[in-house]
Motif scaffolding. Structure first.
Motif, PDB file in Angstrom:
ATOM      1  N   LEU A  16       0.924  -1.141  -0.087  1.00 32.03           N
ATOM      2  CA  LEU A  16      -0.065  -0.097  -0.038  1.00 32.03           C
ATOM      3  C   LEU A  16       0.825   1.313   0.043  1.00 32.03           C
ATOM      4  O   LEU A  16       0.267   2.176  -0.686  1.00 32.03           O
ATOM      5  N   ARG A  17       1.805   1.208   0.845  1.00 29.11           N
ATOM      6  CA  ARG A  17       2.820   2.416   0.986  1.00 29.11           C
ATOM      7  C   ARG A  17       3.367   2.700  -0.481  1.00 29.11           C
ATOM      8  O   ARG A  17       3.591   3.874  -0.948  1.00 29.11           O
ATOM      9  N   ASN A  18       3.881   1.609  -0.998  1.00 32.30           N
ATOM     10  CA  ASN A  18       4.613   1.681  -2.583  1.00 32.30           C
ATOM     11  C   ASN A  18       3.641   2.424  -3.387  1.00 32.30           C
ATOM     12  O   ASN A  18       3.846   3.104  -4.172  1.00 32.30           O
ATOM     13  N   ASP A  19       2.105   1.828  -3.604  1.00 26.69           N
ATOM     14  CA  ASP A  19       1.194   2.374  -4.377  1.00 26.69           C
ATOM     15  C   ASP A  19       1.069   3.791  -4.202  1.00 26.69           C
ATOM     16  O   ASP A  19       0.832   4.453  -5.132  1.00 26.69           O
ATOM     17  N   LEU A  20       0.856   4.199  -2.966  1.00 32.18           N
ATOM     18  CA  LEU A  20       0.644   5.631  -2.792  1.00 32.18           C
ATOM     19  C   LEU A  20       1.780   6.522  -3.101  1.00 32.18           C
ATOM     20  O   LEU A  20       1.684   7.661  -3.388  1.00 32.18           O
ATOM     21  N   ALA A  21       3.037   6.113  -2.733  1.00 37.70           N
ATOM     22  CA  ALA A  21       4.113   6.733  -3.220  1.00 37.70           C
ATOM     23  C   ALA A  21       4.176   6.828  -4.640  1.00 37.70           C
ATOM     24  O   ALA A  21       4.870   7.982  -4.942  1.00 37.70           O
ATOM     25  N   ASN A  36     -11.298  -4.520  -3.268  1.00 39.99           N
ATOM     26  CA  ASN A  36     -11.006  -5.923  -3.025  1.00 39.99           C
ATOM     27  C   ASN A  36      -9.803  -6.431  -1.764  1.00 39.99           C
ATOM     28  O   ASN A  36      -9.907  -7.265  -1.297  1.00 39.99           O
ATOM     29  N   GLU A  37      -9.373  -5.370  -1.207  1.00 41.55           N
ATOM     30  CA  GLU A  37      -8.049  -5.451  -0.392  1.00 41.55           C
ATOM     31  C   GLU A  37      -8.479  -4.960   1.207  1.00 41.55           C
ATOM     32  O   GLU A  37      -7.699  -5.074   1.927  1.00 41.55           O
ATOM     33  N   ASP A  38      -9.706  -4.531   1.203  1.00 38.67           N
ATOM     34  CA  ASP A  38      -9.922  -3.893   2.590  1.00 38.67           C
ATOM     35  C   ASP A  38      -9.072  -3.107   3.301  1.00 38.67           C
ATOM     36  O   ASP A  38      -8.792  -3.394   4.308  1.00 38.67           O
ATOM     37  N   VAL A  39      -8.727  -2.013   2.654  1.00 42.91           N
ATOM     38  CA  VAL A  39      -7.712  -1.237   2.923  1.00 42.91           C
ATOM     39  C   VAL A  39      -8.068  -0.503   4.349  1.00 42.91           C
ATOM     40  O   VAL A  39      -7.250  -0.300   5.223  1.00 42.91           O
TER      41      VAL A  39
END
Length: 257
Positions: free
Chosen positions: A219-224, A235-238
């Motif tokens: 998640l951190r990588n996708d946000l960055a 799908n990932e229940d963030v």
């Protein structure tokens, strides 16, 4: 209260930060309604009477351009939130519906949709929680492992990289601990390799905690890298992931007091 206390994180952002004005039509504006739906691709618009929005028209339902009033739905209490609604609560409500309406001073004037989950305020809230977690974890590791005794828990190559970065900061006269020069995966690896610390912070088995931390890093990588959050919400229940990280951070803060 610590300035990094996780209880303050969500309240930095509210529904106001992701809401859009609610477009609306009167009973005489059938052409405008069709434009909103066909050209502007709006899914929902408001219905206006006497200068106030009193209901809404949903594109997904059968609607009539000849008699707009027959297509109008009245607002229900579960459709409405205030502009000051905590953004996490707003996102939670959007798990079960496609839109929410903003009511301010007894008037409906805005809308939040599932598409708004991609907005900067949402990304900043999520990234902020992760950053606070990493910062507080670094503080705890520094406290629990005097003289950098944690070094044995990370690989030689990653330790070398952290020390290189640390030396560069020292040259710039920036006072910082070595643990702060490691990556988030290094910090979580230390937790995974210390059963007592793992249990006190997460209450999870090593296997489950490893999965949790791996998802957090993804998640951190996708946000960055400004990747789409659609899959995380669908799908990932963030929100559950973030709630778990907030809980762990609160456990860290208790140990730091």
């Amino acid at each position: 209260m610590s300035p990094l206390d996780t209880t303050t994180t969500n309240f930095l952002f509210t529904a106001r930060d992701i809401a859009e004005p609610l477009a609306s039509v009167t009973f005489e504006e059938s052409d405008q309604m069709q434009k909103y739906f066909d050209e502007d691709n709006f899914d929902v618009i408001g219905f206006q009477e006497n200068g106030r929005i009193t209901g809404f028209i949903d594109k997904r339902d059968s609607y009539s351009t000849e008699d707009i009033i027959k297509s109008v739905k009245k607002f229900e209490i579960h459709d409405l939130i205030t502009p000051n609604t905590d953004i996490r609560d707003c996102l939670k409500l959007l798990e079960d519906r496609n839109f929410l309406f903003i009511i301010d001073q007894s008037q409906v004037n805005g809308i939040v949709t599932a598409a708004d989950r991609q907005k900067p305020a949402v990304r900043m809230m999520l990234f902020g929680i992760i950053t606070i977690f990493e910062s507080q974890l670094a503080s705890l590791i520094h406290l629990e492992y005097p003289e950098n005794a944690w070094e044995k828990h990370i690989s030689e190559s990653r330790l070398k990289s952290a020390k290189k970065f640390y030396d560069e900061l020292l040259e710039k006269n920036l006072d910082i601990n070595l643990i702060n020069c490691t990556q988030i995966c290094d910090k979580t690896d230390i937790v995974l390799k210390e059963p007592v610390l793992l249990s006190s912070l997460t209450g999870l088995s090593k296997t489950k905690a490893r999965v949790l931390f791996s998802r957090l890093q993804d998640l951190r990588n996708d946000l960055a890298h400004a990747q789409s959050l659609q899959n995380w919400f669908e799908n990932e229940d963030v929100l559950n992931l973030i709630d778990q990280i907030r809980s762990i951070t609160e456990n860290i803060e208790k140990q730091l007091k």
